[in-house]
Write a protein that holds these residues in place. Structure first.
Motif, PDB file in Angstrom:
ATOM      1  N   TYR A 102       0.853  -1.187   0.000  1.00 59.92           N
ATOM      2  CA  TYR A 102       0.000   0.000   0.000  1.00 59.92           C
ATOM      3  C   TYR A 102       0.888   1.236   0.000  1.00 59.92           C
ATOM      4  CZ  TYR A 102       1.329  -0.114   4.885  1.00 59.92           C
ATOM      5  OH  TYR A 102       2.074  -0.158   6.035  1.00 59.92           O
TER       6      TYR A 102
ATOM      7  N   PRO B 285      -2.043  -7.892  12.778  1.00 52.54           N
ATOM      8  CA  PRO B 285      -0.649  -8.338  12.838  1.00 52.54           C
ATOM      9  C   PRO B 285       0.278  -7.290  12.224  1.00 52.54           C
ATOM     10  CG  PRO B 285      -2.049 -10.104  12.015  1.00 52.54           C
ATOM     11  CD  PRO B 285      -2.905  -8.875  12.090  1.00 52.54           C
TER      12      PRO B 285
ATOM     13  N   ILE C 202      -4.715 -13.740   5.493  1.00 54.33           N
ATOM     14  CA  ILE C 202      -3.436 -13.384   4.881  1.00 54.33           C
ATOM     15  C   ILE C 202      -3.461 -11.904   4.489  1.00 54.33           C
ATOM     16  CG2 ILE C 202      -1.838 -13.899   2.986  1.00 54.33           C
ATOM     17  CD1 ILE C 202      -3.109 -16.755   2.939  1.00 54.33           C
TER      18      ILE C 202
ATOM     19  N   MET D  66      -5.197  -9.450   5.825  1.00 56.34           N
ATOM     20  CA  MET D  66      -5.063  -8.571   7.000  1.00 56.34           C
ATOM     21  C   MET D  66      -3.655  -8.614   7.573  1.00 56.34           C
ATOM     22  SD  MET D  66      -8.722  -8.761   9.009  1.00 56.34           S
ATOM     23  CE  MET D  66      -9.175 -10.469   8.752  1.00 56.34           C
ATOM     24  N   SER D  67      -3.014  -9.779   7.491  1.00 52.88           N
ATOM     25  CA  SER D  67      -1.644  -9.866   7.993  1.00 52.88           C
ATOM     26  C   SER D  67      -0.705  -9.013   7.159  1.00 52.88           C
ATOM     27  CB  SER D  67      -1.152 -11.314   7.964  1.00 52.88           C
ATOM     28  OG  SER D  67      -1.986 -12.125   8.740  1.00 52.88           O
ATOM     29  N   LEU D  68      -0.905  -9.021   5.863  1.00 54.66           N
ATOM     30  CA  LEU D  68      -0.013  -8.250   4.998  1.00 54.66           C
ATOM     31  C   LEU D  68      -0.228  -6.756   5.201  1.00 54.66           C
ATOM     32  CD1 LEU D  68      -0.185 -10.330   1.710  1.00 54.66           C
ATOM     33  CD2 LEU D  68       1.857  -9.875   3.060  1.00 54.66           C
ATOM     34  N   LEU D  69      -1.456  -6.369   5.401  1.00 55.31           N
ATOM     35  CA  LEU D  69      -1.709  -4.939   5.519  1.00 55.31           C
ATOM     36  C   LEU D  69      -1.393  -4.414   6.912  1.00 55.31           C
ATOM     37  CD1 LEU D  69      -2.834  -5.294   2.724  1.00 55.31           C
ATOM     38  CD2 LEU D  69      -4.531  -3.565   3.305  1.00 55.31           C
ATOM     39  N   GLY D  70      -1.815  -5.131   7.919  1.00 53.89           N
ATOM     40  CA  GLY D  70      -1.625  -4.611   9.263  1.00 53.89           C
ATOM     41  C   GLY D  70      -2.467  -3.362   9.458  1.00 53.89           C
ATOM     42  N   ASP D  71      -2.330  -2.774  10.615  1.00 58.06           N
ATOM     43  CA  ASP D  71      -3.117  -1.582  10.926  1.00 58.06           C
ATOM     44  C   ASP D  71      -2.843  -0.452   9.944  1.00 58.06           C
ATOM     45  OD1 ASP D  71      -4.447  -2.579  13.133  1.00 58.06           O
ATOM     46  OD2 ASP D  71      -2.793  -2.080  14.485  1.00 58.06           O
ATOM     47  N   GLN D  72      -1.565  -0.218   9.703  1.00 57.34           N
ATOM     48  CA  GLN D  72      -1.226   0.910   8.833  1.00 57.34           C
ATOM     49  C   GLN D  72      -1.730   0.706   7.418  1.00 57.34           C
ATOM     50  OE1 GLN D  72       2.940   2.145   8.943  1.00 57.34           O
ATOM     51  NE2 GLN D  72       3.158   0.934  10.791  1.00 57.34           N
ATOM     52  N   GLY D  73      -1.600  -0.512   6.961  1.00 60.26           N
ATOM     53  CA  GLY D  73      -2.026  -0.800   5.592  1.00 60.26           C
ATOM     54  C   GLY D  73      -3.523  -0.651   5.448  1.00 60.26           C
TER      55      GLY D  73
ATOM     56  N   TYR E 265      -5.458   1.099   7.277  1.00 59.02           N
ATOM     57  CA  TYR E 265      -5.759   2.522   7.376  1.00 59.02           C
ATOM     58  C   TYR E 265      -5.523   3.197   6.017  1.00 59.02           C
ATOM     59  CZ  TYR E 265      -6.016   7.335   8.873  1.00 59.02           C
ATOM     60  OH  TYR E 265      -6.406   8.648   8.999  1.00 59.02           O
TER      61      TYR E 265
END
Ligand SMILES: Cc1ncc(COP(=O)(O)O)c(C=O)c1O
Ligand SMILES: Cc1ncc(COP(=O)(O)O)c(C=O)c1O
Lengths: 485, 452, 485, 452
Positions: free
Chosen positions: A17, A39, B344, B346-353, B355
């Protein structure tokens, strides 16, 4: 290690992103004040984590998986590729019909094939699993009686060997469930059925071949009895693999059915889904079919596929999801049907049956007791270990767990409920004789171990990532999500 | 034979062992007159090559247009790793994890998914998925009726601006149990729920209230007011929420004083392609107190004989395979593989992603709105704030405008006239992070052209 | 079990072909008289067999893989998907240029980026691995001297720490090899170099940072010495990851180099390949560059990419394969370069270096001896276990094998050859601090085990599918293909 | 940071442990004036999403035409399972199997590949691949020079109708070692090697003879005569063979009385897409007696400490990493992943499948030839038999005809004028099993049209 334990504040897969300016034009009251706590891992950590999780699974691709009633057969990769074509994956479900003709042609033809194999007069592909198909079917039965102002019918009859979804579905449709026992040889007890039917009977749900692994020889008589009482007959098509291309449920007298495409039509089970449970109906129930359905008309001398909606089917029980069902699974099933073709369908039932009977015979020779020794196995059959349990103190669960150590997934255990210490075994047509022989040898070895070293069998598995799990603790001290304190 | 490994010799040996001469003999228990599986409508088989060629032609026949259509299914960037991993045979060709020891991968994954969903929604518990968003809402309604001990009602209040097909699906499903849904009208001027209508409901007995925020129009409800109001009335609050929105929006667990009781939605935006309609995944979260009324599978963490951490299906006494007629739902097969993909993602994005994705969707939608309004003859049908969908009031029927845009290979949005004939001139437009400034410009020009 | 042992006469994956009429119009003398003996297995057997083989492998996706000199870093899945787009996969290599513009644009830009990072003036993407890049480079050096009628030059100088491909390449190009020793601190021994150069020197091949894991501080002096003697300098770019975006080999004085895209540009190693080894040249060697190369011209005011072939580059050493190189790998590298961008490239060198130095420091703290303790680690470094070998009787191979039990792939062992009992360790920039810490802990544990239970370490691995293999038997009693008698 | 997991805190902690303040300090051994990695031609980074969008546009820009072009790269149906399996991370992201115990998967797979290739070619030994077909031939030539103990010659005889780029590649590679290649002319009337020319070579000392069959024109040589002749002269025989052809053709191990000595070719037809030119795989097989002259990796079966079967790289003393300047070749990285794909492909097809594919290719080519000849103004340039490529003599230059067909989105074949200007009017056409009767009809019509 949980993925949350791998993480590190502020880490993430940054190629995924572009960091963006904060949102300031939405008033703060609507906004999240703290990060959620997803995560925080890198792309490599993610790949490694999920690769490693996948390796802690049995699967058809890895193991023989003779889980009775589940039809764990080979999931053709060609069908997977077909359904993964970008044209299908990137198509919005509400895209206009004139941009959906290729997709809709597949669905329309699938409807036709399913009518053909089931002997029904209309099919709706929208149910997203067997249980939703059952729901749709029983809801149609209800709609039919309602339409006829036949309000007294409050009960659904279900053989006691039935799958749990059958009674649960009946209740979801607002019916009471009345169980009908099966006889010692696995068929529905006709006398008991006659006692049970009456003006309160809305219908009967039945699986044939049943979950006892036998074909009910008096199914036509059953149909007559229920029909004469004014009830309708629902066919649970989960076991259709046994008779695909050999016998049509419509011919047996059923009014409505579902098919599990994720069983009979070889779409992958995905560790618990997705499935697809199209329903087929005879003429009586056709007005109530759930929407949408794909229709075909000629426009400017060309085929044009279109969606039949509530407007077209005014008595429809309605829709079952936001869009039109599990499209990707339907495409896989369609691809599989095209590869099998007519003769291929015949063969599925034949070789599934051959494998099951062969395996049953070999297990009997190896000293195991069949629950219905005088019956043909359909595509599956039941072994009972009550003698072993009694005499050796090694029960069906112990056998099941020990099989894992031998590299075989366990059959379905303790189902059907009416047979003690049972294993419901379904090899499917895609397994080779050698694989089946290997399984028989493993079962025979375990029987030997049960005699010589029963504790070892009772404490199996020994080679899995974990030993037997404390289910009681799991239910008592609920730990359903991770909290790092 | 396709997919069947038997050689003639295999078949013969096996039949010998069984003691029969032909496979046909194995069907001898089936009444003769039924044994006519003749297929007429099914064509001859074809090789994988021929099938793929056919499917390729079919897939290519449908031109995929640049899409600004959301309305319940959203086009997002899906990281390459998501499906490369999710398609691994060990995930894709496993069954439901009934043999826990041989399915620790899937089980741990579901536990992690449950954790992610509870964190995203700020709820206590998540299940392992139901079919998709609409059925999730139907299950939530049934659950609310079962779980609400204060109410004996079989009636629910539901936002009239929830996705219309969600409401229809709920009607299909729950009316069989004589449960009634009462729709709350939305305000013509704002697109939001009419609080005045609720005042009129004061004191009536409902099991629950369904709130969608963002609602079908993309607008944000006053969730605090609604939640508190419902709780005062003894109702349970069911939130319907797009998970992408939770990248920036306050989670339903924090709505009002006590938070929502049940939260559902469609997990499709989390790494699942729009894919002609499915498979997607319905997610369901709830407060701990009512977990025993939750339908579907739930995974718990426990220990094995040696005290080692492990995962297993738990609370199975809610489920049909154990409880049969007394189960919380008839659901069996759910959407496991999509749970894998979403985890997978959500793991790749994480909170920042997440957002960033949500923020970019919103910024893009706001940018497009600004440019569209600058055309002069189009207005916003409802005032801000919106998340990533927005309703435009056009000078002519949306259906005509969409047809015009389609000729320029743009799928311009959703014709709200289909939803409510008072909105005939209204177009529901979605913009996600996949669109560039250039794409937005193209939309605006195509719209202008279609309006000429 | 071998796939041949699974088979059964006449079995095959029948969905994969339509059985065809025999060929009768080709005279029998040309035809095969007996089937070859390929595996005879079903589609499910095939899937299961290769799935199971894959699970007997370590890989980056599964394990930390600090194999020195190999740059085992994360292979982005996005790049894999980009290169797998049907438009690229289905394109015939000889498709006309006007149907290849999208593809050729990617290659052209990749050429530009590689020129940029290497500091060279032209790039050819055609070599299919590092070794083929080396070949092309040295062949160009030869062509240059030949063109200048400088026929006396018969020798290539190579530091003794060099990778085996360097001397092997020199010989393939018809040169003799002369080794130049490195000093105790890992740099080339300048005095020895001066002794070695002369009119017979065609060139020098050098890796910098070297396979000793250090950056040769006097590289410019080396370049001058070789150039003054009339030789040319070849840069083996296998270690480019250490300095990507930080230092350009062109600036150091090299005339020609290759880059291993399957290292620095993160394309997957595939269990042994494919790779890609583009070469870059300075102006001197530009006339000799191997074909094809992508050129760009304006046609009707639009960019038009075209192939430069022997006709355009008359002095070219020629082509190196039937088509144009490992296109799919080039596309992956291009996708990776686009995702990294300018800043991303800088960061690769930086964080690869950070990780290596951190790991070196932590291992030293854990009691291990660095081969070059006074030097910075480049992206890799050398640990020597000669003390452990002497005092505990546990050697580098034992450490390597025991690491497998800990779930880490072993570093490169016994290379570079000049350092006894060594491990060459390269963590790469894509590994997290936690992963590196875990590796340090494993090394420390093994050191402890080596003291307390050396036999256990010497007989490692204990948890792999096999124990240590009998290599002598493998070479003596050659069994290179399966015969079922 | 893309692909780099370090948080700011990680970086700081790590630098603290190292005892430095900045990453830059770690580069302090590099002379100051070199530390200028400024990049100018490299653009700014983009997200995976933006990159995939760009690549999608690029890939779509190149219309893939219906192709009848072979000339060394052949379009075949690739079973879906092939790349689904080959792309598994454990195959794709592993290195060369240097640590045998941790790489038994790849090692066993190569052993199985070696077995398949030896069976297909009827040779004793196969290696684990070299880059592709042309370099395989170059390596085979070098190998023949090393292996031929009877000859001291550094000269080879090579068929003039081998793929022209194979010959060019060989020249690039082997001339550095002062090895000479002498081309055998092909007969203008038949496209086959001129045996008369060989009579003239009688008694001259050559290390080996290279025969391609099918040759570049798709024709089949008199391999028995050629093999026996070469052996009589003390030469080694190198066969260059398309592996698909071996589904029906007599394998080189059975050529003449003693069989070929070395067999090479490109394995691309075995499950590898044409893919713009690569990666493919070069296969190499030989007789057992000369295995020590084989370049590249070879896997052997052996036992472990417990006597259990296992696989390992063997005869490494031939290779550069052990033998350095005295190695048989400089090859290191080969085409491992393609070996994986080819092994899966051959397993899925088996003998019957490969026979069927080869037969269908041939039948299709024969059918197309028949229809083309029926046009009247086109003739076969060379007489039968051919395998799956055929040369047509057209009434005008092939280049013009190809341009005409291209306008109808058909890639009509290879313009043999590029190969030999005497063949300016000749078109080399390949038809594989992927083409239907309709496709062939389309070709014929398009050709007819282009000839008008
Ligand atoms: C006999 C039977 N009926 C119904 C079902 C329910 O199907 P689904 O899991 O697709 O909802 C199953 C699935 O296990 C079954 O075996
Ligand atoms: C320093 C060095 N040079 C050259 C090579 C050869 O590269 P390739 O394996 O791509 O032929 C390698 C690969 O291991 C290497 O590490």
């Amino acid at each position: 290690m949980l993925i949350f334990e791998l993480g590190n504040r502020d880490r993430s897969a940054r190629a995924q992103y572009e960091a963006d300016e904060p949102v300031t034009d939405i008033p703060e009251v609507y906004l999240r004040s703290e990060p959620a706590g997803l995560p925080e891992v890198s792309e490599l950590q993610t790949v490694r984590h999920f690769t490693s999780l996948s390796r802690r699974n049995f699967s058809i691709d890895g193991q023989f998986y003779p889980l009775g009633s589940c039809t764990m057969k080979y999931n053709p990769r060609g069908a997977h590729r077909a359904a993964s074509l970008p044209g299908f994956l990137n198509r919005h479900p509400l895209a206009p019909e004139n941009h959906s003709q290729g997709f809709m042609a597949c669905l329309y033809e699938l409807q036709e094939y399913l009518k053909d194999v089931s002997g029904m007069s209309a099919v709706s592909l929208t149910p997203m699993a067997g249980a939703q198909g059952e729901f749709a079917g029983v809801a149609m039965i209800r709609a039919y009686h309602d339409k006829n102002r036949d309000d007294e019918r409050s009960e659904i009859l279900i053989p006691n060997a039935a799958h749990g979804t059958n009674p649960a579905t009946a209740v979801m449709c607002g019916y009471r469930v009345r169980e009908v026992p099966v006889t010692r040889d696995g068929d529905v007890d006709i006398a008991e059925l006659k006692d049970a039917v009456g003006p309160q009977t809305a219908g009967l749900m039945m699986t044939n071949p049943s979950t006892c692994g036998v074909f009910d020889r008096r199914v036509q008589e059953i149909a007559t009895i229920v029909h004469q009482a004014g009830g309708l007959l629902y066919y649970d098509g989960a076991n259709m693999n046994a008779i695909l291309g050999k016998v049509k449920p419509g011919d047996m007298g059923f009014d409505v059915l579902h098919l599990n495409l994720h069983k009979t039509f070889a779409t992958p089970h995905g560790g618990g889904g997705p499935g697809s449970g199209p329903i087929g109906v005879g003429e009586k129930l056709q007005p109530f079919i759930p929407t949408p359905v794909v229709g075909l008309r000629r426009v400017n001398d060309k085929d044009f596929y279109y969606w039949l909606d509530e407007g077209d089917i005014p008595d429809s029980i309605g829709c079952l999801s936001a869009f039109m069902g599990n499209a990707g699974i339907l495409l896989r099933a369609y691809a599989y049907a095209r590869m099998l073709g007519r003769e291929g369908m015949h063969r599925v039932g034949e070789y599934a049956t051959l494998n099951a009977n062969y395996l049953a015979v070999q297990l009997r020779k190896a000293g195991f007791q069949l629950a219905y020794p005088d019956r043909r196995a359909a595509h599956e059959f039941v072994v009972t270990l009550s003698r072993e349990s009694r005499e050796l103190g090694v029960n069906a669960m112990d056998f099941a767990k020990r099989l894992l150590d031998y590299g075989y997934h366990a059959p379905t255990t303790y189902f059907p409920l009416l047979i003690p210490e049972c294993l419901l075994i379904e090899p499917t047509e895609t397994e080779s004789r050698e694989e089946i022989d290997g399984f028989v040898q493993a079962m025979a070895s375990i029987l030997r171990e049960a005699k010589e070293d029963p504790d070892m069998v009772r404490s199996a598995p020994h080679t899995m990532p974990v030993k037997r799990l404390d289910d009681v603790k799991a239910a008592r001290e609920l730990d359903l999500s991770f909290t790092s304190d | 034979m396709p997919f069947i490994p038997h050689t003639q010799e295999d078949t013969k040996t096996m039949l010998d062992d069984i003691g029969e001469l032909s496979i046909e003999a194995l069907f001898d228990e089936i009444p003769e007159d039924l044994r006519n599986g003749q297929l007429h409508a099914t064509p001859e088989g074809m090789s994988e090559m021929a099938m793929l060629r056919l499917m390729n032609e079919r897939a290519r026949q449908d031109v995929v247009q640049m899409s600004f259509l959301g309305a319940g299914a959203y086009e997002h960037h899906i990281p390459g790793a998501v499906w490369e991993l999710a398609s691994r045979g060990e995930f894709m060709t496993a069954y439901t994890p009934y043999q826990a020891e041989a399915s620790q991968g899937t089980l741990q994954l579901i536990y992690e998914f449950q954790t992610m969903m509870t964190r995203l929604t700020a709820m206590d518990v998540s299940n392992a998925s139901v079919y998709e968003g609409a059925t999730a809402l139907a299950e939530a309604m049934l659950m609310a009726v079962r779980a609400n001990k204060k109410s004996r009602s079989k009636r629910l209040l539901c936002a009239g601006n929830v996705h219309p097909r969600y409401l229809q699906t709920c009607r299909t499903i729950i009316t069989n149990q004589q449960i009634d849904i009462q729709e709350i009208p939305w305000r013509q001027d704002r697109g939001l729920l009419d609080h005045g209508y609720l005042d009129g409901m004061q004191g009536e007995d409902f099991a629950g209230l369904v709130i969608a925020s963002p609602n079908f129009f993309g607008g944000l409800e006053d969730v605090d007011y609604l939640t508190d109001w419902a709780h005062e009335q003894g109702m349970l609050v069911i939130g319907v929420v797009n998970p992408t929105a939770l990248g920036i929006l306050r989670p339903p667990g924090e709505w009002g004083d006590a938070g929502a009781d049940i939260v559902v939605g469609d997990g499709q935006p989390l790494g699942i392609p729009v894919a002609s309609g499915g498979p997607y995944l319905g997610y369901m979260c709830c407060r701990a107190a009512i977990v025993r009324q939750m339908p579907g599978r739930i995974v718990g963490r426990t220990v094995d004989l040696d005290g080692k951490e492990g995962f297993t299906l738990t609370l199975q006494a809610r489920e049909q395979h154990i409880r049969r007629a007394r189960a919380t739902s008839n659901i069996c097969t759910n959407q496991g593989l999509l749970v894998t993909a979403a985890s997978i993602y959500m793991s790749l994005l994480g909170d920042q992603g997440l957002y960033s994705v949500a923020a970019r969707c919103h910024h893009n939608t706001a940018l497009l709105a600004k440019k569209v309004l600058a055309l002069g003859n189009v207005s916003l049908r409802f005032p801000e704030p919106f998340f990533h969908e927005v309703v435009f009031e056009l000078p002519k029927p949306a259906a005509d405008v969409l047809a015009g845009m389609s000729r320029q290979q743009i799928l311009g949005g959703y014709d709200l006239g289909l939803f409510d004939n008072r909105l005939e001139n209204c177009l529901l437009v979605n913009v996600t992070e996949t669109k560039t400034g250039g794409d937005i410009e193209q939309f605006v020009q195509s719209l202008a052209h279609a309006l000429e």
